[in-house]
Design a protein around this motif. Sequence first.
Motif, PDB file in Angstrom:
ATOM      1  N   HIS A 129       0.840  -1.184   0.000  1.00  0.00           N
ATOM      2  CA  HIS A 129       0.000   0.000   0.000  1.00  0.00           C
ATOM      3  C   HIS A 129       0.881   1.242   0.000  1.00  0.00           C
ATOM      4  O   HIS A 129       1.954   1.256   0.605  1.00  0.00           O
ATOM      5  CB  HIS A 129      -0.905   0.024   1.242  1.00  0.00           C
ATOM      6  CG  HIS A 129      -1.896   1.136   1.216  1.00  0.00           C
ATOM      7  ND1 HIS A 129      -1.662   2.351   1.805  1.00  0.00           N
ATOM      8  CD2 HIS A 129      -3.113   1.224   0.632  1.00  0.00           C
ATOM      9  CE1 HIS A 129      -2.706   3.141   1.598  1.00  0.00           C
ATOM     10  NE2 HIS A 129      -3.597   2.483   0.888  1.00  0.00           N
ATOM     11  N   ALA A 130       0.443   2.284  -0.690  1.00  0.00           N
ATOM     12  CA  ALA A 130       1.229   3.514  -0.751  1.00  0.00           C
ATOM     13  C   ALA A 130       0.298   4.705  -0.800  1.00  0.00           C
ATOM     14  O   ALA A 130      -0.843   4.598  -1.246  1.00  0.00           O
ATOM     15  CB  ALA A 130       2.118   3.492  -1.990  1.00  0.00           C
ATOM     16  N   THR A 131       0.795   5.846  -0.328  1.00  0.00           N
ATOM     17  CA  THR A 131       0.003   7.075  -0.391  1.00  0.00           C
ATOM     18  C   THR A 131       0.782   8.158  -1.114  1.00  0.00           C
ATOM     19  O   THR A 131       2.007   8.215  -1.048  1.00  0.00           O
ATOM     20  CB  THR A 131      -0.389   7.576   1.024  1.00  0.00           C
ATOM     21  OG1 THR A 131       0.786   7.642   1.836  1.00  0.00           O
ATOM     22  CG2 THR A 131      -1.403   6.653   1.665  1.00  0.00           C
ATOM     23  N   HIS A 132       0.049   9.008  -1.799  1.00  0.00           N
ATOM     24  CA  HIS A 132       0.630  10.108  -2.573  1.00  0.00           C
ATOM     25  C   HIS A 132       0.952  11.268  -1.645  1.00  0.00           C
ATOM     26  O   HIS A 132       0.282  11.441  -0.619  1.00  0.00           O
ATOM     27  CB  HIS A 132      -0.387  10.540  -3.631  1.00  0.00           C
ATOM     28  CG  HIS A 132       0.184  11.324  -4.746  1.00  0.00           C
ATOM     29  ND1 HIS A 132       0.399  12.686  -4.674  1.00  0.00           N
ATOM     30  CD2 HIS A 132       0.619  10.938  -5.967  1.00  0.00           C
ATOM     31  CE1 HIS A 132       0.925  13.101  -5.814  1.00  0.00           C
ATOM     32  NE2 HIS A 132       1.079  12.065  -6.617  1.00  0.00           N
ATOM     33  N   HIS A 133       1.952  12.051  -1.983  1.00  0.00           N
ATOM     34  CA  HIS A 133       2.162  13.312  -1.258  1.00  0.00           C
ATOM     35  C   HIS A 133       0.855  14.110  -1.303  1.00  0.00           C
ATOM     36  O   HIS A 133       0.151  14.096  -2.303  1.00  0.00           O
ATOM     37  CB  HIS A 133       3.277  14.141  -1.916  1.00  0.00           C
ATOM     38  CG  HIS A 133       4.634  13.555  -1.734  1.00  0.00           C
ATOM     39  ND1 HIS A 133       5.632  13.667  -2.688  1.00  0.00           N
ATOM     40  CD2 HIS A 133       5.192  12.841  -0.719  1.00  0.00           C
ATOM     41  CE1 HIS A 133       6.713  13.057  -2.254  1.00  0.00           C
ATOM     42  NE2 HIS A 133       6.473  12.544  -1.077  1.00  0.00           N
ATOM     43  N   ARG A 134       0.568  14.818  -0.221  1.00  0.00           N
ATOM     44  CA  ARG A 134      -0.718  15.502  -0.096  1.00  0.00           C
ATOM     45  C   ARG A 134      -0.982  16.432  -1.278  1.00  0.00           C
ATOM     46  O   ARG A 134      -0.113  17.189  -1.697  1.00  0.00           O
ATOM     47  CB  ARG A 134      -0.733  16.287   1.217  1.00  0.00           C
ATOM     48  CG  ARG A 134      -1.937  17.144   1.400  1.00  0.00           C
ATOM     49  CD  ARG A 134      -2.577  17.008   2.792  1.00  0.00           C
ATOM     50  NE  ARG A 134      -3.828  17.783   2.810  1.00  0.00           N
ATOM     51  CZ  ARG A 134      -4.994  17.296   2.417  1.00  0.00           C
ATOM     52  NH1 ARG A 134      -5.094  16.065   1.990  1.00  0.00           N
ATOM     53  NH2 ARG A 134      -6.077  18.054   2.440  1.00  0.00           N
ATOM     54  N   GLN A 135      -2.196  16.322  -1.823  1.00  0.00           N
ATOM     55  CA  GLN A 135      -2.620  17.200  -2.905  1.00  0.00           C
ATOM     56  C   GLN A 135      -3.961  17.800  -2.549  1.00  0.00           C
ATOM     57  O   GLN A 135      -4.897  17.060  -2.237  1.00  0.00           O
ATOM     58  CB  GLN A 135      -2.769  16.417  -4.207  1.00  0.00           C
ATOM     59  CG  GLN A 135      -1.460  15.993  -4.816  1.00  0.00           C
ATOM     60  CD  GLN A 135      -1.652  15.449  -6.217  1.00  0.00           C
ATOM     61  OE1 GLN A 135      -2.550  14.662  -6.453  1.00  0.00           O
ATOM     62  NE2 GLN A 135      -0.809  15.870  -7.129  1.00  0.00           N
ATOM     63  N   PRO A 136      -4.064  19.129  -2.569  1.00  0.00           N
ATOM     64  CA  PRO A 136      -5.363  19.734  -2.288  1.00  0.00           C
ATOM     65  C   PRO A 136      -6.317  19.482  -3.450  1.00  0.00           C
ATOM     66  O   PRO A 136      -5.875  19.215  -4.566  1.00  0.00           O
ATOM     67  CB  PRO A 136      -5.035  21.222  -2.159  1.00  0.00           C
ATOM     68  CG  PRO A 136      -3.754  21.420  -2.903  1.00  0.00           C
ATOM     69  CD  PRO A 136      -3.028  20.108  -2.929  1.00  0.00           C
ATOM     70  N   ILE A 175      15.100  -5.249  -4.385  1.00  0.00           N
ATOM     71  CA  ILE A 175      15.078  -3.827  -4.730  1.00  0.00           C
ATOM     72  C   ILE A 175      13.704  -3.261  -4.368  1.00  0.00           C
ATOM     73  O   ILE A 175      12.683  -3.703  -4.893  1.00  0.00           O
ATOM     74  CB  ILE A 175      15.328  -3.647  -6.243  1.00  0.00           C
ATOM     75  CG1 ILE A 175      16.719  -4.194  -6.581  1.00  0.00           C
ATOM     76  CG2 ILE A 175      15.205  -2.188  -6.674  1.00  0.00           C
ATOM     77  CD1 ILE A 175      16.733  -5.029  -7.813  1.00  0.00           C
ATOM     78  N   ALA A 176      13.694  -2.277  -3.469  1.00  0.00           N
ATOM     79  CA  ALA A 176      12.430  -1.631  -3.107  1.00  0.00           C
ATOM     80  C   ALA A 176      12.231  -0.389  -3.959  1.00  0.00           C
ATOM     81  O   ALA A 176      13.189   0.315  -4.284  1.00  0.00           O
ATOM     82  CB  ALA A 176      12.430  -1.257  -1.629  1.00  0.00           C
ATOM     83  N   PHE A 177      10.969  -0.138  -4.310  1.00  0.00           N
ATOM     84  CA  PHE A 177      10.601   1.011  -5.148  1.00  0.00           C
ATOM     85  C   PHE A 177       9.481   1.737  -4.413  1.00  0.00           C
ATOM     86  O   PHE A 177       8.395   1.186  -4.228  1.00  0.00           O
ATOM     87  CB  PHE A 177      10.156   0.481  -6.512  1.00  0.00           C
ATOM     88  CG  PHE A 177       9.790   1.525  -7.523  1.00  0.00           C
ATOM     89  CD1 PHE A 177      10.726   1.955  -8.464  1.00  0.00           C
ATOM     90  CD2 PHE A 177       8.510   2.062  -7.572  1.00  0.00           C
ATOM     91  CE1 PHE A 177      10.391   2.907  -9.426  1.00  0.00           C
ATOM     92  CE2 PHE A 177       8.171   3.014  -8.523  1.00  0.00           C
ATOM     93  CZ  PHE A 177       9.110   3.430  -9.461  1.00  0.00           C
ATOM     94  N   ILE A 178       9.762   2.939  -3.953  1.00  0.00           N
ATOM     95  CA  ILE A 178       8.837   3.651  -3.073  1.00  0.00           C
ATOM     96  C   ILE A 178       8.579   5.060  -3.598  1.00  0.00           C
ATOM     97  O   ILE A 178       9.499   5.860  -3.730  1.00  0.00           O
ATOM     98  CB  ILE A 178       9.409   3.731  -1.632  1.00  0.00           C
ATOM     99  CG1 ILE A 178       9.694   2.321  -1.095  1.00  0.00           C
ATOM    100  CG2 ILE A 178       8.473   4.506  -0.713  1.00  0.00           C
ATOM    101  CD1 ILE A 178      10.409   2.302   0.245  1.00  0.00           C
ATOM    102  N   GLY A 179       7.317   5.363  -3.894  1.00  0.00           N
ATOM    103  CA  GLY A 179       6.941   6.719  -4.292  1.00  0.00           C
ATOM    104  C   GLY A 179       6.194   7.391  -3.145  1.00  0.00           C
ATOM    105  O   GLY A 179       5.784   6.734  -2.193  1.00  0.00           O
ATOM    106  N   MET A 185       6.286   1.911   5.157  1.00  0.00           N
ATOM    107  CA  MET A 185       7.283   1.111   4.425  1.00  0.00           C
ATOM    108  C   MET A 185       8.479   0.738   5.304  1.00  0.00           C
ATOM    109  O   MET A 185       8.999  -0.371   5.211  1.00  0.00           O
ATOM    110  CB  MET A 185       7.758   1.839   3.159  1.00  0.00           C
ATOM    111  CG  MET A 185       6.734   1.864   2.032  1.00  0.00           C
ATOM    112  SD  MET A 185       6.035   0.250   1.594  1.00  0.00           S
ATOM    113  CE  MET A 185       7.437  -0.549   0.806  1.00  0.00           C
ATOM    114  N   ILE A 186       8.918   1.662   6.161  1.00  0.00           N
ATOM    115  CA  ILE A 186      10.076   1.344   7.015  1.00  0.00           C
ATOM    116  C   ILE A 186       9.757   0.141   7.904  1.00  0.00           C
ATOM    117  O   ILE A 186      10.558  -0.781   8.025  1.00  0.00           O
ATOM    118  CB  ILE A 186      10.505   2.578   7.841  1.00  0.00           C
ATOM    119  CG1 ILE A 186      11.261   3.554   6.925  1.00  0.00           C
ATOM    120  CG2 ILE A 186      11.385   2.168   9.028  1.00  0.00           C
ATOM    121  CD1 ILE A 186      11.651   4.845   7.584  1.00  0.00           C
ATOM    122  N   GLU A 187       8.550   0.140   8.480  1.00  0.00           N
ATOM    123  CA  GLU A 187       8.157  -0.995   9.332  1.00  0.00           C
ATOM    124  C   GLU A 187       8.054  -2.287   8.518  1.00  0.00           C
ATOM    125  O   GLU A 187       8.426  -3.362   8.976  1.00  0.00           O
ATOM    126  CB  GLU A 187       6.810  -0.727  10.018  1.00  0.00           C
ATOM    127  CG  GLU A 187       6.888   0.206  11.207  1.00  0.00           C
ATOM    128  CD  GLU A 187       6.805   1.679  10.816  1.00  0.00           C
ATOM    129  OE1 GLU A 187       6.915   1.996   9.602  1.00  0.00           O
ATOM    130  OE2 GLU A 187       6.639   2.515  11.715  1.00  0.00           O
TER     131      GLU A 187
END
Length: 282
Positions: A129-136, A175-179, A185-187
């Motif tokens: 699971h991943a989340t985007h940088h905050r976007q208004p 190889i980790a790929f994290i956006g 992700m660290i945990e």
Amino acid sequence: MSCLVNSTALKFRWINGQCFEFKLNNGVTLLTDPWFHMEEGDGMLKEMCPPGFTLDDIEGADYVFLNHTHGDHTANLEEVVEKFHSTVITHSGNVLELMKVNNIPVTDMYPVDYEGTYYFDGFILETHHATHHRQPGNLEKGLARHAGDPKALANAMGGTFNMNFVLTTAQGMRIAFIGGNDDGMIERLQGTNKPNIIIRNKMASSKVKEGVAENFAAWFMAADTQILVPMHYETWLTKDPEFAAKMITDMNRIMEENGKVGRVAPMVRGKWYTLDLAINEA
Ligand SMILES: [Fe+2]
């Protein structure tokens, strides 16, 4: 320092944004977030692309992985799929809209979900699971911003279905790929789940230029892996290359000052590298 033995895990290169090309030892190729070329009139995004790089420069894309569906992650998706007949790996929530607006054969879509393990030719993919940088802005505003563009909904959905991955090669290099944000992700990547190398978007949007090296280095120290490859800082490389270079030197200085062995790799866009495991004379 003389090298006793060296074994290559894969070849890879950063092209732009979150677009990486991976070439595995069995010849299979994986392209992530295809955005490398735009035409005149495509505005700001065109400026950030590596000059002169076109579809002709992509060497292979048996698989395409999408972190999310914003325009700067999918701009060249259709032409890549048409040329290489790629299998498109993306969150299942994206599949229908992507098929509507890109000419992708139904069976070339490979929907995946969060926290899964998927077995491909020459690599294993663990999805997270991943989340985007905050976007208004809400959906209505997102659609209005791209009014008239058939890809408006796919673009607006980009802030929701984000996905990170860890790729394990046939020989076991991870190889980790994290956006976007850390989103746990660290945990997730501790202990036996730890990758050898992390490819990571910067910690906030390109507009945020305060404390960049400090925050990124703090994250890297907590992740505590051997190599970090920063990505998606093409805006700084284009508009403020000294700032981009300083981010890397500052991060490496902070790592060293804190007794961490992890180091940051300033990959040159478009240039091929090998990722190796080596024994060197001490
Ligand atoms: Fe995005």
